[in-house]
Scaffold this active site. Structure first.
Site, PDB file in Angstrom:
ATOM      1  N   SER A   3      27.401  69.762  16.720  1.00 48.52           N
ATOM      2  CA  SER A   3      27.526  68.308  16.726  1.00 48.52           C
ATOM      3  C   SER A   3      27.778  68.210  15.184  1.00 48.52           C
ATOM      4  O   SER A   3      28.017  68.840  14.439  1.00 48.52           O
ATOM      5  CB  SER A   3      26.276  67.391  17.006  1.00 48.52           C
ATOM      6  OG  SER A   3      26.729  66.229  17.267  1.00 48.52           O
TER       7      SER A   3
ATOM      8  N   ILE B  69      38.607  73.929  27.838  1.00 52.64           N
ATOM      9  CA  ILE B  69      37.241  73.445  28.380  1.00 52.64           C
ATOM     10  C   ILE B  69      37.421  72.463  29.334  1.00 52.64           C
ATOM     11  O   ILE B  69      36.564  71.878  30.092  1.00 52.64           O
ATOM     12  CB  ILE B  69      36.222  73.432  27.386  1.00 52.64           C
ATOM     13  CG1 ILE B  69      36.704  72.307  26.213  1.00 52.64           C
ATOM     14  CG2 ILE B  69      35.895  74.558  26.373  1.00 52.64           C
ATOM     15  CD1 ILE B  69      35.733  71.793  25.333  1.00 52.64           C
TER      16      ILE B  69
ATOM     17  N   LYS C 106      28.690  62.661  11.721  1.00 56.16           N
ATOM     18  CA  LYS C 106      29.572  61.645  12.294  1.00 56.16           C
ATOM     19  C   LYS C 106      29.173  60.867  13.313  1.00 56.16           C
ATOM     20  O   LYS C 106      29.708  60.062  13.598  1.00 56.16           O
ATOM     21  CB  LYS C 106      31.025  62.275  12.075  1.00 56.16           C
ATOM     22  CG  LYS C 106      31.533  62.598  10.503  1.00 56.16           C
ATOM     23  CD  LYS C 106      32.928  62.985  10.805  1.00 56.16           C
ATOM     24  CE  LYS C 106      33.282  63.387   9.267  1.00 56.16           C
ATOM     25  NZ  LYS C 106      32.443  64.350   8.496  1.00 56.16           N
TER      26      LYS C 106
ATOM     27  N   LEU D  92      32.348  73.870   3.838  1.00 55.43           N
ATOM     28  CA  LEU D  92      33.379  74.221   2.907  1.00 55.43           C
ATOM     29  C   LEU D  92      34.270  75.129   3.274  1.00 55.43           C
ATOM     30  O   LEU D  92      34.051  76.233   4.059  1.00 55.43           O
ATOM     31  CB  LEU D  92      32.748  74.718   1.476  1.00 55.43           C
ATOM     32  CG  LEU D  92      31.937  73.549   0.534  1.00 55.43           C
ATOM     33  CD1 LEU D  92      31.032  74.373  -0.260  1.00 55.43           C
ATOM     34  CD2 LEU D  92      32.820  72.646   0.268  1.00 55.43           C
ATOM     35  N   GLY D  93      35.740  74.848   3.024  1.00 53.49           N
ATOM     36  CA  GLY D  93      36.685  75.921   3.501  1.00 53.49           C
ATOM     37  C   GLY D  93      36.946  75.821   5.147  1.00 53.49           C
ATOM     38  O   GLY D  93      37.875  76.662   5.614  1.00 53.49           O
TER      39      GLY D  93
ATOM     40  N   HIS E 284      41.254  78.190  22.828  1.00 49.44           N
ATOM     41  CA  HIS E 284      42.503  77.698  23.463  1.00 49.44           C
ATOM     42  C   HIS E 284      43.787  78.325  22.690  1.00 49.44           C
ATOM     43  O   HIS E 284      44.985  78.288  23.329  1.00 49.44           O
ATOM     44  CB  HIS E 284      42.690  76.184  23.120  1.00 49.44           C
ATOM     45  CG  HIS E 284      43.601  75.526  24.222  1.00 49.44           C
ATOM     46  ND1 HIS E 284      44.291  74.504  23.859  1.00 49.44           N
ATOM     47  CD2 HIS E 284      43.920  75.833  25.452  1.00 49.44           C
ATOM     48  CE1 HIS E 284      45.104  74.059  24.702  1.00 49.44           C
ATOM     49  NE2 HIS E 284      45.149  75.107  25.665  1.00 49.44           N
TER      50      HIS E 284
ATOM     51  N   ALA F 162      31.279  75.541  20.312  1.00 46.59           N
ATOM     52  CA  ALA F 162      31.833  75.023  18.894  1.00 46.59           C
ATOM     53  C   ALA F 162      33.345  74.405  19.103  1.00 46.59           C
ATOM     54  O   ALA F 162      34.007  74.231  18.369  1.00 46.59           O
ATOM     55  CB  ALA F 162      31.869  76.066  17.842  1.00 46.59           C
TER      56      ALA F 162
ATOM     57  N   LYS G  80      31.340  62.549  19.733  1.00 50.21           N
ATOM     58  CA  LYS G  80      30.454  63.711  19.625  1.00 50.21           C
ATOM     59  C   LYS G  80      29.062  63.209  19.901  1.00 50.21           C
ATOM     60  O   LYS G  80      28.150  63.824  20.464  1.00 50.21           O
ATOM     61  CB  LYS G  80      30.345  64.025  18.119  1.00 50.21           C
ATOM     62  CG  LYS G  80      31.815  64.819  17.923  1.00 50.21           C
ATOM     63  CD  LYS G  80      31.930  66.078  18.617  1.00 50.21           C
ATOM     64  CE  LYS G  80      31.051  67.412  17.862  1.00 50.21           C
ATOM     65  NZ  LYS G  80      31.159  68.716  18.640  1.00 50.21           N
TER      66      LYS G  80
ATOM     67  N   THR H 229      39.997  59.081  -1.385  1.00 48.86           N
ATOM     68  CA  THR H 229      39.935  58.019  -0.668  1.00 48.86           C
ATOM     69  C   THR H 229      39.447  56.769  -1.604  1.00 48.86           C
ATOM     70  O   THR H 229      39.709  55.534  -1.509  1.00 48.86           O
ATOM     71  CB  THR H 229      39.483  57.908   0.635  1.00 48.86           C
ATOM     72  OG1 THR H 229      38.166  58.466   0.687  1.00 48.86           O
ATOM     73  CG2 THR H 229      40.211  58.881   1.437  1.00 48.86           C
TER      74      THR H 229
END
Length: 615
Positions: free
Chosen positions: A405, A341, A408, A447-448, A313, A362, A420, A470
């Protein structure tokens, strides 16, 4: 020097070596007795020169760069001289039978032996000069090389031949007890990794370089802590997958990253299985400009697909990966496609024109707190967009469809996780009526990646803190982006249709410990230089993540790092009914209760969703 000049010089040097070998052999063989005539010396020289020249060219002797010689080049000399000995010996016996020469065969053998020794010695000198050229900078920081294997030796060679190197290697550390106490590259192997602190003090070490490309994250963590307890900065050589050409440059030696501390042994892929479903196929990747999507593009391209379609996008990110692939794989057809999409007509046009055979999905909204406040967009992108793409894959007979996926999605506490999970149900439902193999791959944090905690922590450290966490007990699963994508691609090779694959994420990591490691790697002290501040859990967050629902359980797959969740029971589950109800709420004129109504409906679709109507 040009290739032609190098060849001419090599011929001239070899001419001189053979001439000298003949002269030395004749002098030693005859001493001061009979002597030898000039014509006999010319015969002996001509015989050896002719058969060696033929042997050298047949075995491509002059195509090798002898200053980088190894055992392979030594074998070339051996083969050439074996050919010369057999051929020259037979010719000499034939000439002797014809009475064309009276020189004894033992002289021919001696000349061959002397010439072989001279050739090997000359190549050894050339190799030694190249190995030892340059003057080490003894004023550089005294450096401990951790790892006395091939990688450590390459590091030492590079540092010792660079006069402007800021590092001067003085000792090795290695966990092989057979090496401890010995010398490698004229440097002592002073101890094991458990003795780093003593070695640092004994050799006045000012900095250390970890040269163990396949070391585990736990080993690197232990080594880093030992060095930092002595106030010694640590650098690291990249993992072996990053050292493409087998040589080390100073620019490759970098600071230790948190990814190194969490790294695992290299993943072994079934490259044959992957090639069978990727090679010579048109592959479409959605979200191609994102962290995961762009890495899929890179790794897929190495398996020789027929064409790579990069759909995204955001035009800038898709343009960037397109240009990268064009440079890395100039012969691979790549196509950048700008599309949303959520636009079914645009997707149908793309599928009808390009006919992809493999799809990696993805594209998604993945930011948990942000989606908690924007549930309509999470539903439109993660559910409606997925349904559009999956239906196009079914309609145009895609062979394999792999969906990214998240952990979570298991017993979700957020809008993002719930959408998801529904996206997983969308493709499992469609798989029951389609020839396409629809599968999802579920994993934790990478990571990253964009929106991950690592870049945020780094920015907070650069600003002088505080680093905000948190909850002190919050844990997450982590993988590097290349690791996750390797296993996603591998999962596609295992797909039979309808599976949810779960990646082995290793042990969960405390976010607070991650923050402390990042602060320490920045050369600062947690709690002293940089404060760690606990802010409380945000909307939709869990204290810890899960990889399987209670109903799913899990089974092993053909790959040790990939598990398979038991398929959901979708009997009596009317997907079209639920999607229709969601669309009615999402697309109806604005209402203050829209967000709450969406969450309540999501709860109906996914009963395990732990809803929070106050955010």
């Amino acid at each position: 020097m040009s290739r032609t000049k190098r060849y001419a010089l090599a011929l001239l040097v070899d001419f001189g070596i053979i001439l000298l070998s003949v002269a030395v052999s004749c002098f030693v063989f005859y001493e001061n007795s009979r002597g030898i005539t000039l014509s006999e010396m010319v015969y002996l020289f001509g015989l050896l020169w002719a058969v060696l020249t033929v042997g050298f060219h047949y075995f491509n002797h002059y195509r090798h760069l002898w200053r980088f010689a190894s055992m392979g080049e030594t074998k070339v000399i051996g083969k050439s001289f074996a050919f010369a000995f057999v051929t020259g010996g037979l010719l000499h016996l034939l000439f002797s039978a014809w009475n064309m020469t009276t020189l004894p065969f033992s002289l021919v053998f001696m000349t061959w032996t002397v010439a072989l020794t001279a050739f090997l010695f000359s190549r050894l000198i050339l190799w030694s000069v190249n190995e030892n050229k340059g003057i080490p900078n003894k004023k550089g920081k005294r450096t401990l090389i951790i790892g006395a294997g091939n990688a450590g030796i390459l590091v030492v060679k590079e540092l010792k031949k660079t006069i402007d190197s800021p590092l001067y290697p003085v000792a090795f550390i290695d966990d092989d007890p057979e090496k401890v106490g010995l010398h490698v590259r004229n440097m002592p192997v002073a101890g094991t990794s458990h003795e780093i602190e003593q070695v640092i003090k004994r050799f006045d070490i000012e900095t250390a370089v970890i040269a163990m490309p396949s070391a585990s994250g736990s080993d690197i963590t232990r080594i880093v802590k030992s060095c930092q307890s002595c106030g010694t900065p640590v650098r690291i050589l990249p993992r072996i997958t990053d050292i493409i050409n087998g040589r080390v440059t100073l620019s490759m030696i970098r600071e230790v990253n948190v990814e190194d501390l969490l790294g695992r042994p290299p993943i072994q892929l079934d490259t044959l299985g992957i090639s069978q479903y990727i090679q010579e196929k048109t592959v479409l990747i959605t979200g191609a400009g994102g962290s995961i999507g762009s890495e899929i593009c890179r790794q897929i391209s190495s398996f020789q697909p027929k064409k790579v379609l990069m759909l995204g996008h955001g035009e800038n990110s898709v343009y960037t990966i397109e240009k990268e692939l064009e440079q890395l794989y100039p012969d691979l057809p790549v196509k950048a496609l700008i599309a949303d999409i959520q636009d079914k007509n645009r997707l149908e046009h793309i599928f009808s024109v390009y006919r992809p055979e493999v799809v990696f999905h993805a594209a998604a909204h993945k930011h948990v707190p942000l989606m908690e406040h924007n549930p309509t967009e999470a539903v439109k992108n993660n559910i409606f967009g997925t349904k559009n793409l999956a239906e196009c894959a079914h309609q145009y007979n895609v062979e394999t469809y792999v969906q990214i996926s998240t952990d979570k999605a298991v017993n979700p506490t957020s809008v993002m996780g719930t959408t998801k999970r529904i996206a997983e149900l969308v493709i499992q439902n469609l798989n029951q009526q389609s020839k396409t193999n629809f599968v999802a791959v579920r994993f934790g944090n990478v990571l990253g990646s964009r929106g991950s905690v690592i870049p945020l922590f780094k920015k907070q450290i650069q600003n002088g803190g505080p680093v905000t966490v948190t909850h002190p007990d919050m844990t997450r699963y982590f993988m590097t982006i290349p690791e996750a994508v390797q296993l996603v691609i591998q999962a596609g090779a295992l797909a039979k249709g309808g599976e949810i694959f779960i990646l082995d994420m290793g042990k969960p990591v405390k976010i607070s410990e991650l923050a402390r490691n990042l602060i320490t790697l920045s050369g600062l002290t947690p709690g002293k230089d940089i404060e760690i501040r606990y802010t409380g859990m945000r909307p939709g967050e869990k204290l810890y993540e899960e990889l399987f629902t209670t109903e799913e359980g899990h089974m092993a797959s053909k790959h040790e790092l990939i598990f398979v969740a038991k398929p959901a029971d979708l009997s009596g589950f009317d997907m079209d009914h639920w999607i229709g109800r969601l669309k009615k709420i999402v697309y109806e004129p604005g209402s203050e209760q829209t967000d709450a109504r969406i969450k309540l409906l999501l709860k109906e679709i996914v009963p395990s969703y732990q809803i929070d109507l106050f955010h």
